[in-house]
Motif scaffolding. Structure first.
Motif, PDB file in Angstrom:
ATOM      1  N   ASN A  89       1.777   3.852  -5.893  1.00  0.00           N
ATOM      2  CA  ASN A  89       1.477   4.046  -4.465  1.00  0.00           C
ATOM      3  C   ASN A  89       0.659   2.880  -3.913  1.00  0.00           C
ATOM      4  O   ASN A  89       0.896   2.422  -2.799  1.00  0.00           O
ATOM      5  CB  ASN A  89       0.705   5.357  -4.264  1.00  0.00           C
ATOM      6  CG  ASN A  89       1.649   6.545  -4.131  1.00  0.00           C
ATOM      7  OD1 ASN A  89       2.339   6.693  -3.133  1.00  0.00           O
ATOM      8  ND2 ASN A  89       1.701   7.375  -5.155  1.00  0.00           N
ATOM      9  N   LYS A  90      -0.297   2.398  -4.741  1.00  0.00           N
ATOM     10  CA  LYS A  90      -1.160   1.313  -4.276  1.00  0.00           C
ATOM     11  C   LYS A  90      -0.332   0.072  -3.942  1.00  0.00           C
ATOM     12  O   LYS A  90      -0.545  -0.590  -2.926  1.00  0.00           O
ATOM     13  CB  LYS A  90      -2.189   1.011  -5.375  1.00  0.00           C
ATOM     14  CG  LYS A  90      -3.125  -0.123  -5.061  1.00  0.00           C
ATOM     15  CD  LYS A  90      -4.198  -0.224  -6.142  1.00  0.00           C
ATOM     16  CE  LYS A  90      -4.962  -1.531  -6.018  1.00  0.00           C
ATOM     17  NZ  LYS A  90      -5.790  -1.784  -7.190  1.00  0.00           N
ATOM     18  N   TYR A  91       0.669  -0.236  -4.802  1.00  0.00           N
ATOM     19  CA  TYR A  91       1.442  -1.472  -4.601  1.00  0.00           C
ATOM     20  C   TYR A  91       2.827  -1.221  -3.972  1.00  0.00           C
ATOM     21  O   TYR A  91       3.606  -2.144  -3.816  1.00  0.00           O
ATOM     22  CB  TYR A  91       1.621  -2.185  -5.945  1.00  0.00           C
ATOM     23  CG  TYR A  91       0.320  -2.767  -6.459  1.00  0.00           C
ATOM     24  CD1 TYR A  91      -0.182  -3.966  -5.947  1.00  0.00           C
ATOM     25  CD2 TYR A  91      -0.413  -2.093  -7.433  1.00  0.00           C
ATOM     26  CE1 TYR A  91      -1.375  -4.488  -6.409  1.00  0.00           C
ATOM     27  CE2 TYR A  91      -1.613  -2.614  -7.901  1.00  0.00           C
ATOM     28  CZ  TYR A  91      -2.091  -3.819  -7.375  1.00  0.00           C
ATOM     29  OH  TYR A  91      -3.274  -4.331  -7.837  1.00  0.00           O
ATOM     30  N   LYS A  92       3.130   0.035  -3.695  1.00  0.00           N
ATOM     31  CA  LYS A  92       4.453   0.427  -3.167  1.00  0.00           C
ATOM     32  C   LYS A  92       5.587  -0.094  -4.072  1.00  0.00           C
ATOM     33  O   LYS A  92       6.552  -0.723  -3.625  1.00  0.00           O
ATOM     34  CB  LYS A  92       4.630  -0.052  -1.732  1.00  0.00           C
ATOM     35  CG  LYS A  92       3.630   0.589  -0.767  1.00  0.00           C
ATOM     36  CD  LYS A  92       4.133   0.534   0.648  1.00  0.00           C
ATOM     37  CE  LYS A  92       3.260   1.258   1.636  1.00  0.00           C
ATOM     38  NZ  LYS A  92       1.805   1.058   1.538  1.00  0.00           N
ATOM     39  N   ILE A  93       5.412   0.194  -5.350  1.00  0.00           N
ATOM     40  CA  ILE A  93       6.405  -0.227  -6.348  1.00  0.00           C
ATOM     41  C   ILE A  93       7.263   0.989  -6.730  1.00  0.00           C
ATOM     42  O   ILE A  93       6.696   2.041  -7.075  1.00  0.00           O
ATOM     43  CB  ILE A  93       5.695  -0.811  -7.589  1.00  0.00           C
ATOM     44  CG1 ILE A  93       5.095  -2.172  -7.215  1.00  0.00           C
ATOM     45  CG2 ILE A  93       6.650  -0.930  -8.780  1.00  0.00           C
ATOM     46  CD1 ILE A  93       4.242  -2.806  -8.285  1.00  0.00           C
TER      47      ILE A  93
END
Ligand code: FAD
Length: 545
Positions: A89-93
């Motif tokens: 979620n933090k890096y939208k991976i």
């Protein structure tokens, strides 16, 4: 083949800078340990069933670099799965969970979106958490295979417990059940036999379904429904959560069993036979997921390639196939084979077997094959093992029909009625004939419905062969949908097409699915596109196939 050099270089998730991605992987390594985060920058190896890749689809129907992971990570606990989800979620991976990744025919270990990080849950989360010999249940982590569960039950000496396995025993109980896979004892509908899930949601929260929602319940594995809306269905064939525990019911050893095999001579026998099967199956005289197979598949079980029997072009005719079967198999002249199993002590079995015999012999030329005449290497004995819950691998043989065999399936659901069976079989065969290809059709009769599983083997190393297989599947799906038949499960590449055929009321169900997706997974990180459900961040931006 050994391995392929990477033509396109490592896949990086779309929209993420390479340096950011590498930095993010470093951060994840800090949380999981360096050894549990692997970037996928090596040549791709398809391996074989027992040494399958977790980076892509071992039976890829597209170029193998198309649906490929950027990295593979190995969580060791539910808490680590939660950490991975928060990181994504933090890096939208995009992340894509697999349990074992042997979902061959349906995408193997490949993610739907190129460059996703594959979460290989099976490598470290592979414990059998419980086998309850009193309740006849178990609780497993993602990496528990059918073989592992079977062997542990034997090791503990629980002779009264049976498992149910699909044709190949190397898949995971959890992954197969989530994909609504089927096996061949009385407990063949795996989803119907599960009881309780533990799930990490796409935003990292942890829930338990059914009775497991009660912190101190002792009934998690025996009553699947719990209280209130039943959430389990949201996590099957879906991208709404990562399942970290699955409860499963186990069959009781029925106290005896007897396999039987009938052959039927003509193609036209299919319709009356299916009409005979229906009341017997609903009435539980035919007790297990019944298998009605075509002669061409029986030949292919030998594991010999088609070229060893036939050098011509195009689809082999029924007559050519039957001619080979007459020479190669011990079953005489036939077009259809019915493999079944009767359970219980001798006198109970005999009651059912007599009815089956009388009913099946209403088809002129039907014959019961005496198992005593069949060598131990005959495929009949593989079916015998599987229908008693003993894992097996023989089914892989027919994948050798074409060189470098991969396979993909067309799997429509229909009523157990003669006209439907004939319609689907003729449609599948004539479509495959247009593409000059043999197909392996098998009807699996659940109870009131049947899946026609049409296996299409292709040459993985030949782009034309792959293209042909895909075009053939797509043509079958569209024609079936126009006649009201929809698929029960499919390959990653066909998910969008099939999702579109479920179109009642202007695709109202897909709109509902999308609303749930956007609510549960606002950043759209979990398995985007799985089952045709795209999160808002991807929707309508050219990802569909
Ligand atoms: P995985 O690949 O690990 O997972 C299956 C699916 O579930 C994937 O879509 C994955 O994304 C999802 N998933 C996995 N784990 C999780 C998780 N923890 N959380 C959320 N989603 C998850 N299948 C049958 O059902 N019956 C058969 O009889 C059968 N016969 C076959 C015969 C042949 C010759 C071949 C090649 C295949 C056959 N298959 C059959 C298909 C396949 O081999 C099995 O279904 C196998 O059990 C699936 O592999 P897996 O358990 O490794 O699943």
């Amino acid at each position: 083949k050994e391995q392929s050099e990477r033509k396109r270089g490592p896949a990086i998730p779309a929209g993420v800078e390479k340096t950011t991605f590498l930095k993010a992987l470093d951060e994840l390594s800090g949380q999981l340990g360096k050894e549990n985060v692997e970037i996928n920058d090596q040549p791709l190896k398809d391996g074989w069933y027992m040494e399958h890749p977790n980076t892509h689809d071992a039976m890829h129907v597209l170029d193998e670099e198309e649906l490929v992971a950027s990295a593979v990570v190995y969580p060791g606990s539910t808490e680590e799965v939660q950490k991975i989800v928060l990181w994504a979620n933090k890096y939208k991976i995009p992340i894509f969970p697999i349990s074992i990744g042997r979902n061959l025919g349906y995408g193997g270990a490949a993610p739907r979106v190129r460059g996703s990080v594959v979460i290989d849950l099976g490598r470290r989360m592979n414990k059998i958490l419980d086998i309850n010999p009193v309740d006849h249940t178990c609780l497993v982590e993602p990496g528990v295979t059918f073989y592992a569960l079977y062997e542990e039950i034997q090791r503990r000496g629980y002779k009264h417990l049976w498992i149910d396995c699909p044709d190949l025993g190397g898949g995971s109980v959890l992954g197969n059940t989530l994909d609504r896979g089927i096996g061949y004892t009385v407990y063949g509908d795996h989803w119907a036999c599960h009881s309780g899930l533990e799930v990490v949601l796409p935003t990292g929260e942890l829930i338990r379904t059914g009775m497991g929602a009660m912190a101190n319940s002792s009934s998690w594995q025996i009553f699947p429904y719990g209280y209130g809306p039943m959430a389990d269905g949201l996590f099957s064939q879906s991208n709404y959560g990562i399942v970290t525990k699955l409860g499963m019911t186990l069959m009781r050893n029925p106290g005896g069993h007897e396999s039987y095999l009938y052959t039927f001579p003509n193609e036209e026998d299919l319709a009356p036979l299916v009409d005979i099967i229906r009341p017997l199956r609903i009435g539980n005289i035919l007790e297990n997921v019944a298998q009605l197979r075509h002669v061409v598949q029986a030949i292919a079980y030998s594991g010999k390639p088609r070229s060893s029997y036939f050098q011509g072009e195009g689809q082999m005719t029924d007559e050519q196939v039957r001619e080979i079967a007459r020479k190669e198999l011990k079953y005489g002249d036939f077009t259809w084979l019915y493999y079944g199993m009767s359970y219980g002590p001798k006198e109970i079995r005999q009651y059912k077997l007599d009815i089956i015999h009388k009913e099946f012999l209403k088809i002129p030329g039907a014959r019961r094959i005496d198992p005593a005449t069949l060598p131990k290497t005959d495929y009949f004995w593989s079916r015998d093992r599987i229908a008693t819950g003993i894992p097996d691998l023989e089914e892989l043989q027919w994948v050798n029909w074409y060189p470098n065999g991969g396979h993909i399936a067309f799997s429509p659901v229909s009523p157990v009625r003669g006209p439907d069976a004939t319609e689907l079989w003729r449609m599948a065969r004539s479509r495959a004939a247009e593409f000059g290809h043999d197909i392996f059709p098998a009807f699996c009769v659940g109870l009131r419905e049947m899946h026609l599983i049409v296996e299409c083997v292709f040459n993985r190393d030949d782009p034309d062969s792959r293209k042909m297989a895909l075009a053939c599947m797509r043509a079958m799906i569209d024609e079936a949908a126009s006649k009201g038949y929809g698929e029960y499960r499919t390959h990653l590449v066909l998910m969008d097409q099939i999702a579109k055929t479920y179109n009642f009321n202007d695709h109202a169900l897909m709109k509902f699915n999308e609303r749930i997706k956007d609510t549960l997974d606002p950043n759209g990180i979990l398995a985007p596109g799985k089952s045709g459900v795209w999160p808002a961040r991807y929707r309508g931006r050219g990802w569909e196939m």
